[in-house]
Motif scaffolding. Structure first.
Motif, mmCIF file in Angstrom:
data_model
loop_
_atom_site.group_PDB
_atom_site.id
_atom_site.type_symbol
_atom_site.label_atom_id
_atom_site.label_comp_id
_atom_site.label_asym_id
_atom_site.label_seq_id
_atom_site.Cartn_x
_atom_site.Cartn_y
_atom_site.Cartn_z
ATOM 1 N N VAL A 189 -10.457 5.461 9.601
ATOM 2 C CA VAL A 189 -9.694 4.796 10.661
ATOM 3 C C VAL A 189 -10.647 4.619 11.843
ATOM 4 O O VAL A 189 -11.418 5.527 12.137
ATOM 5 N N VAL B 236 -1.057 6.695 10.577
ATOM 6 C CA VAL B 236 -2.022 6.146 9.619
ATOM 7 C C VAL B 236 -1.339 5.913 8.271
ATOM 8 O O VAL B 236 -1.537 4.891 7.621
ATOM 9 N N ARG B 237 -0.479 6.844 7.889
ATOM 10 C CA ARG B 237 0.219 6.660 6.607
ATOM 11 C C ARG B 237 1.170 5.479 6.647
ATOM 12 O O ARG B 237 1.517 4.902 5.621
ATOM 13 N N ARG C 131 -4.489 1.260 11.555
ATOM 14 C CA ARG C 131 -5.879 1.232 11.115
ATOM 15 C C ARG C 131 -6.859 1.453 12.252
ATOM 16 O O ARG C 131 -8.067 1.535 12.048
ATOM 17 N N ARG D 289 3.775 -3.326 4.292
ATOM 18 C CA ARG D 289 3.432 -2.883 5.639
ATOM 19 C C ARG D 289 4.686 -2.884 6.495
ATOM 20 O O ARG D 289 5.576 -3.699 6.320
ATOM 21 N N SER E 238 2.605 4.626 0.929
ATOM 22 C CA SER E 238 2.701 5.194 2.267
ATOM 23 C C SER E 238 2.838 6.701 2.280
ATOM 24 O O SER E 238 2.915 7.298 3.328
ATOM 25 N N GLU F 97 0.848 -1.176 0.000
ATOM 26 C CA GLU F 97 0.000 0.000 0.000
ATOM 27 C C GLU F 97 0.886 1.228 0.000
ATOM 28 O O GLU F 97 1.862 1.276 0.733
ATOM 29 N N THR G 297 -6.901 6.563 5.289
ATOM 30 C CA THR G 297 -5.718 5.834 4.841
ATOM 31 C C THR G 297 -5.424 6.260 3.402
ATOM 32 O O THR G 297 -6.248 6.939 2.772
ATOM 33 N N ASP G 298 -4.284 5.810 2.858
ATOM 34 C CA ASP G 298 -3.941 6.179 1.484
ATOM 35 C C ASP G 298 -4.975 5.660 0.487
ATOM 36 O O ASP G 298 -5.144 6.205 -0.591
#
Ligand code: SAM
Ligand code: SF4
Ligand code: SF4
Length: 375
Positions: A133, A95-96, A100, A36, A28, A26, A127-128
């Motif tokens: 969240v 969050v970036r 979550r 992650r 960032s 994902e 989130t991106d």
């Protein structure tokens, strides 16, 4: 001893879910991350707990014993607390980086001025990939009746209320206060009316103090939609005088309730869920067990904690922090530098206190207090 017997946990599914989450790259934002963020034991950083105040209106004997947290105790001065704006800025970076779920705690979070404003700002974070969240809060419920509606309006997703007994004398002994049980129950009702369901109620069980309240609590919350969770008394901090003999193992609680109201195990909701779930066979609802002492869930611990004054802690049983985000914020560092500090902190993480509790307990530790890093 009872505590040698453990409740089976469904860790296989949870591990798979963590693995699946990790295999999906994902974007960032700031720093170059294609996966992650993982610590040295391959655990992703998914949950952030923020202690918004180190103060409290109760003196639960297992958390803030009055002998230590008395009138001579020095709480953090206002200038040392992260401001609401600083908390939001740091939360955005988390969050970036993959967080979550954010839980506001303390101390007593409802004592923090502007808590509703903070929730409003945090609940606007995305989130991106544009997902919201989850914003949760843990409270002792004393001020909840007055605040539940405003918390819901501000965007709070979930609430957990701590309540250790229904019997007034037992509750006042556990909380070392003159607060009445009914004020907490009114808080829970207000939260239900405000639509903050499903509400969870946490009961820390201490042998010889409130273990006689287990069945009464179970009966009170059956058929209400509220999930009562029994929490094993933990050796957090350095002031509560914890001894193993005062821990009531989760299995004992399950056996006790099951003998009256049969229970069936339920699968975990999500990866990293610390509570094991049980449903009443007669359909009266669900209970949970947080067996932090007799079970080990370090292998799937995805939590990071931000102290009231902006330090990062990667374990509830930590002794110190090597990352001071407040110092970075107040010396004009960029968001990218903040994210770099968080990344380094998490990547270096190797905590597994519960797994090695007996070995760790052989050496005296000066563990940080829970009210400061957030429960
Ligand atoms: N004041 C709020 C409250 O009590 O809900 C939030 C902070 S409190 C530190 C968060 C949670 O930690 C509460 O549910 C509390 O019961 C739990 N807790 C505190 N000390 C504990 C201990 N020694 N063992 C197990 N749980 C503990
Ligand atoms: Fe306060 Fe919560 Fe600790 Fe009790 S458990 S003393 S309510 S911070
Ligand atoms: Fe996580 Fe530390 Fe608890 Fe293990 S002991 S589950 S690493 S907070």
């Amino acid at each position: 001893m009872h505590y040698a017997k453990i409740i089976p946990v469904k860790i296989i599914d949870a591990r798979k879910a963590i693995h699946d989450a990790n295999s999906k790259p994902e974007p960032s934002g700031g720093i170059q991350l294609t996966e992650r963020l993982l610590d040295s034991l391959h655990r992703p950083m998914l949950d952030l707990r923020i202690s918004v105040t180190d103060r409290c209106n109760l003196r639960c004997t297992y958390c803030m014993p009055r002998e230590i947290f008395d009138k001579n105790h020095v709480f953090l001065p206002r200038s040392e607390l992260l401001s609401l704006e600083e908390i939001v800025r740091v939360a955005e970076s988390f969050v970036r980086l993959g967080v979550r779920k954010i839980r506001l705690t303390g101390g007593e979070p409802l004592l923090r001025r502007g808590i509703e404003r903070l929730i409003e700002k945090l609940s606007a974070l995305r989130t991106d990939s544009g997902a919201a969240v989850e914003i949760a809060l843990t409270t002792n419920g004393v001020a909840l009746a007055a605040k539940a509606q405003a918390l819901k309006q501000a965007g709070l997703s979930r609430i957990t209320v701590s309540l250790d007994a229904l019997n007034e004398a037992v509750f006042q002994r556990m909380s070392d206060s003159g607060v009445q049980v009914k004020s907490v129950l009114q808080g829970i009702e207000a939260a239900q009316r405000a639509g903050l369901s499903p509400i969870k109620v946490n009961m820390v069980v201490k042998r010889g103090v409130n273990d006689g309240e287990i069945l009464a609590m179970a009966e009170h919350f059956r058929h209400t939609g509220i999930i009562l969770r029994f929490v094993e008394y933990m050796d957090v901090g350095s002031s509560n005088g914890w001894v193993m003999d005062e821990v009531v193992p989760a299995q004992e609680v399950v056996d006790l309730i099951s003998a009256r109201y049969p229970l069936l195990p339920v699968d975990p909701n999500c990866a990293g869920e610390v509570a094991s779930r049980w449903a009443y066979a007669d359909g009266a609802g669900e209970i949970g067990q947080i067996a932090s002492v007799t079970q080990v869930f370090c292998h799937e611990c995805t939590r990071i904690r931000l102290s009231t004054d902006g330090k990062l802690y990667t374990c509830l049983f930590a002794e110190q922090s090597d990352t001071d985000l407040r110092a970075l914020l107040r010396t004009g560092k960029s968001d990218e530098e903040i994210r770099r500090a968080i990344t380094n902190n998490w990547q270096n993480r190797s905590d597994r206190y519960s797994q090695g509790r007996h070995e760790f307990m052989e050496t005296p530790r000066n563990k940080i207090e829970m009210s400061y890093i957030g429960g």
